[in-house]
Design a protein around this motif. Sequence first.
Motif, PDB file in Angstrom:
ATOM      1  N   ALA A 186       0.936  -1.159   0.047  1.00 15.09           N
ATOM      2  CA  ALA A 186       0.027  -0.026   0.119  1.00 15.09           C
ATOM      3  C   ALA A 186       0.904   1.228  -0.010  1.00 15.09           C
ATOM      4  N   GLU A 187       2.241   1.374   0.250  1.00 16.14           N
ATOM      5  CA  GLU A 187       2.756   2.498   0.496  1.00 16.14           C
ATOM      6  C   GLU A 187       3.250   2.826  -0.906  1.00 16.14           C
ATOM      7  N   LEU A 188       3.097   1.982  -1.639  1.00 11.98           N
ATOM      8  CA  LEU A 188       3.580   2.598  -3.184  1.00 11.98           C
ATOM      9  C   LEU A 188       2.394   3.491  -3.745  1.00 11.98           C
ATOM     10  N   LEU A 189       1.157   3.072  -3.389  1.00 16.90           N
ATOM     11  CA  LEU A 189      -0.079   3.858  -4.031  1.00 16.90           C
ATOM     12  C   LEU A 189      -0.070   5.249  -3.237  1.00 16.90           C
ATOM     13  N   LEU A 190       0.378   5.012  -1.945  1.00 12.55           N
ATOM     14  CA  LEU A 190       0.718   6.311  -1.236  1.00 12.55           C
ATOM     15  C   LEU A 190       1.652   7.549  -1.850  1.00 12.55           C
ATOM     16  N   ALA A 191       2.748   6.934  -2.225  1.00 12.11           N
ATOM     17  CA  ALA A 191       3.861   7.449  -2.783  1.00 12.11           C
ATOM     18  C   ALA A 191       3.276   8.128  -4.231  1.00 12.11           C
ATOM     19  N   CYS A 192       2.540   7.212  -4.946  1.00 10.02           N
ATOM     20  CA  CYS A 192       1.843   7.475  -6.257  1.00 10.02           C
ATOM     21  C   CYS A 192       0.963   8.891  -6.096  1.00 10.02           C
ATOM     22  N   LYS A 193       0.230   8.675  -4.915  1.00 12.18           N
ATOM     23  CA  LYS A 193      -0.674   9.738  -4.782  1.00 12.18           C
ATOM     24  C   LYS A 193      -0.188  11.115  -4.397  1.00 12.18           C
ATOM     25  N   GLU A 194       1.027  11.069  -3.961  1.00  6.74           N
ATOM     26  CA  GLU A 194       1.520  12.389  -3.477  1.00  6.74           C
ATOM     27  C   GLU A 194       2.222  12.849  -4.971  1.00  6.74           C
ATOM     28  N   ILE A 195       2.803  12.101  -5.968  1.00  6.52           N
ATOM     29  CA  ILE A 195       3.238  12.692  -7.047  1.00  6.52           C
ATOM     30  C   ILE A 195       2.120  13.466  -7.796  1.00  6.52           C
ATOM     31  N   GLY A 196       0.973  12.705  -7.885  1.00  2.00           N
ATOM     32  CA  GLY A 196      -0.278  13.393  -8.321  1.00  2.00           C
ATOM     33  C   GLY A 196      -0.426  13.337  -9.729  1.00  2.00           C
ATOM     34  N   GLY A 197      -0.059  12.064 -10.534  1.00  2.45           N
ATOM     35  CA  GLY A 197      -0.200  12.125 -11.984  1.00  2.45           C
ATOM     36  C   GLY A 197       1.163  12.185 -12.722  1.00  2.45           C
ATOM     37  N   CYS A 198       0.929  11.803 -14.119  1.00  2.19           N
ATOM     38  CA  CYS A 198       2.000  11.838 -14.880  1.00  2.19           C
ATOM     39  C   CYS A 198       1.465  11.735 -16.299  1.00  2.19           C
ATOM     40  N   PRO A 199       1.835  12.829 -17.065  1.00  2.00           N
ATOM     41  CA  PRO A 199       1.395  12.929 -18.644  1.00  2.00           C
ATOM     42  C   PRO A 199       1.872  11.695 -19.315  1.00  2.00           C
ATOM     43  N   THR A 200       1.341  11.250 -20.377  1.00  2.00           N
ATOM     44  CA  THR A 200       1.809  10.224 -21.280  1.00  2.00           C
ATOM     45  C   THR A 200       3.160  10.527 -22.043  1.00  2.00           C
ATOM     46  N   GLY A 201       3.893   9.482 -21.767  1.00  2.00           N
ATOM     47  CA  GLY A 201       5.315   9.682 -22.534  1.00  2.00           C
ATOM     48  C   GLY A 201       6.324  10.237 -21.157  1.00  2.00           C
ATOM     49  N   GLU A 202       5.886  10.661 -20.177  1.00  2.00           N
ATOM     50  CA  GLU A 202       6.617  10.903 -19.134  1.00  2.00           C
ATOM     51  C   GLU A 202       6.916   9.903 -18.094  1.00  2.00           C
ATOM     52  N   ALA A 203       8.015  10.178 -17.152  1.00  2.00           N
ATOM     53  CA  ALA A 203       8.043   9.331 -16.408  1.00  2.00           C
ATOM     54  C   ALA A 203       8.127   9.551 -14.776  1.00  2.00           C
ATOM     55  N   ARG A 204       8.150   8.975 -13.785  1.00  2.00           N
ATOM     56  CA  ARG A 204       8.154   9.305 -12.585  1.00  2.00           C
ATOM     57  C   ARG A 204       8.690   8.207 -11.626  1.00  2.00           C
ATOM     58  N   ILE A 205       9.661   8.380 -10.463  1.00  2.00           N
ATOM     59  CA  ILE A 205      10.266   7.348  -9.866  1.00  2.00           C
ATOM     60  C   ILE A 205       9.558   7.268  -8.234  1.00  2.00           C
TER      61      ILE A 205
ATOM     62  N   HIS B 214       7.493   4.644 -13.061  1.00  2.00           N
ATOM     63  CA  HIS B 214       6.420   4.725 -13.592  1.00  2.00           C
ATOM     64  C   HIS B 214       6.203   5.434 -14.740  1.00  2.00           C
ATOM     65  N   THR B 215       5.999   4.793 -15.919  1.00  2.00           N
ATOM     66  CA  THR B 215       5.733   5.773 -17.444  1.00  2.00           C
ATOM     67  C   THR B 215       4.521   5.413 -17.807  1.00  2.00           C
ATOM     68  N   VAL B 216       4.020   6.451 -18.460  1.00  2.00           N
ATOM     69  CA  VAL B 216       2.628   6.149 -19.147  1.00  2.00           C
ATOM     70  C   VAL B 216       2.597   6.123 -20.545  1.00  2.00           C
ATOM     71  N   GLY B 217       2.394   4.873 -21.056  1.00  2.00           N
ATOM     72  CA  GLY B 217       2.562   4.753 -22.715  1.00  2.00           C
ATOM     73  C   GLY B 217       1.194   5.215 -23.040  1.00  2.00           C
ATOM     74  N   PRO B 218       1.244   5.369 -24.734  1.00  2.00           N
ATOM     75  CA  PRO B 218       0.055   6.056 -25.269  1.00  2.00           C
ATOM     76  C   PRO B 218      -1.135   4.774 -25.658  1.00  2.00           C
ATOM     77  N   ILE B 219      -2.188   5.447 -25.655  1.00  2.00           N
ATOM     78  CA  ILE B 219      -3.258   4.353 -25.799  1.00  2.00           C
ATOM     79  C   ILE B 219      -3.258   4.176 -27.499  1.00  2.00           C
ATOM     80  N   TYR B 220      -3.201   2.940 -28.042  1.00  2.00           N
ATOM     81  CA  TYR B 220      -3.156   2.983 -29.394  1.00  2.00           C
ATOM     82  C   TYR B 220      -4.401   3.217 -30.183  1.00  2.00           C
TER      83      TYR B 220
END
Length: 171
Positions: free
Chosen positions: A43-62, A75-81
Motif C-alpha cells: 500500500a505504501e506504493l499507492l501513497l507515494a504515487c498519490k503524492e506525485i499526483g499523476g504523470c502525462p503520457t510519455g513522461e516518467a516518475r520514480i 512509472h511511465t505512461v504509454g500511449p493508447i493506440y
Amino acid sequence: MGLLQAELTDITSLAFDAIVNAANETLLGGGGVDGAIHRRAGAELLLACKEIGGCPTGEARITPGFRLPARYVIHTVGPIYKGGNHGEAGLLSLCYRNSLALARNHSVRSIAFPCISTGVYGYPPEKAATIAVDSVRSYLTENGKEIFETILFCCFQERDLKLYQQLLKGP
Ligand code: AR6
C-alpha cells in the motif's frame, strides 16, 4: 550476456535497481503489470504515487520499490493506440527514453522494462518492440553504453520474447 537482454518472466520478481511500470496518467494503479506491481509493492506504493499526483503520457516518475525486490519503480505512461496516426510512436519512444534518463539520475545500473502499451492500451506488439529496442539503442548511442550494466526487456508472453530475441540479434 550483453547489455540488452530479453527474458520471459514476471517483472515483480526481479531484484533489479529499477523496474518500469506501464502505468496510466493517474498513477493510481490499474490492471496488468501495474496491478501486479502495486500488489507486490504494498500500500505504501499507492501513497507515494498519490503524492506525485499523476504523470502525462510519455513522461516518467520514480518511487521506491517498497516491498518489491527492486529498489525503485519507474512509472511511465504509454500511449493508447488509436491507429498509429496520433503520435503514438513518438510517445512510446519517449517512455523508454525518459525512463532511462530518470534511471540514470538515480544511478540505476540495472533496469527492466515491460512491453509498454501492448496490453490494455492496444499497441501492436511488433511495432512496439521495434520502437522499444530502437529507442533504447539510440539513447545509449547518444549518452554512452557504460551508464547501464543490464537493460532487460521483460516479456510476459512467448510472442513478445520471440520478437525481442529477433530484434536483439540485429546490428
Ligand atoms: N510482468 C511483466 N509483464 C507483465 C506482467 C508482469 N507481472 N503482467 C502483465 N505484463 P498492460 P498497457 C505485460 O495492460 O498496455 C493498466 O491498467 C502484458 O503481457 O499491463 O501499457 C494501467 O493502469 C503486456 O505485454 O499495460 C493502465 O491503465 C504488458 O505487460 C493500462 O493498463 C503491458 O500490458 C496500461 O496499459
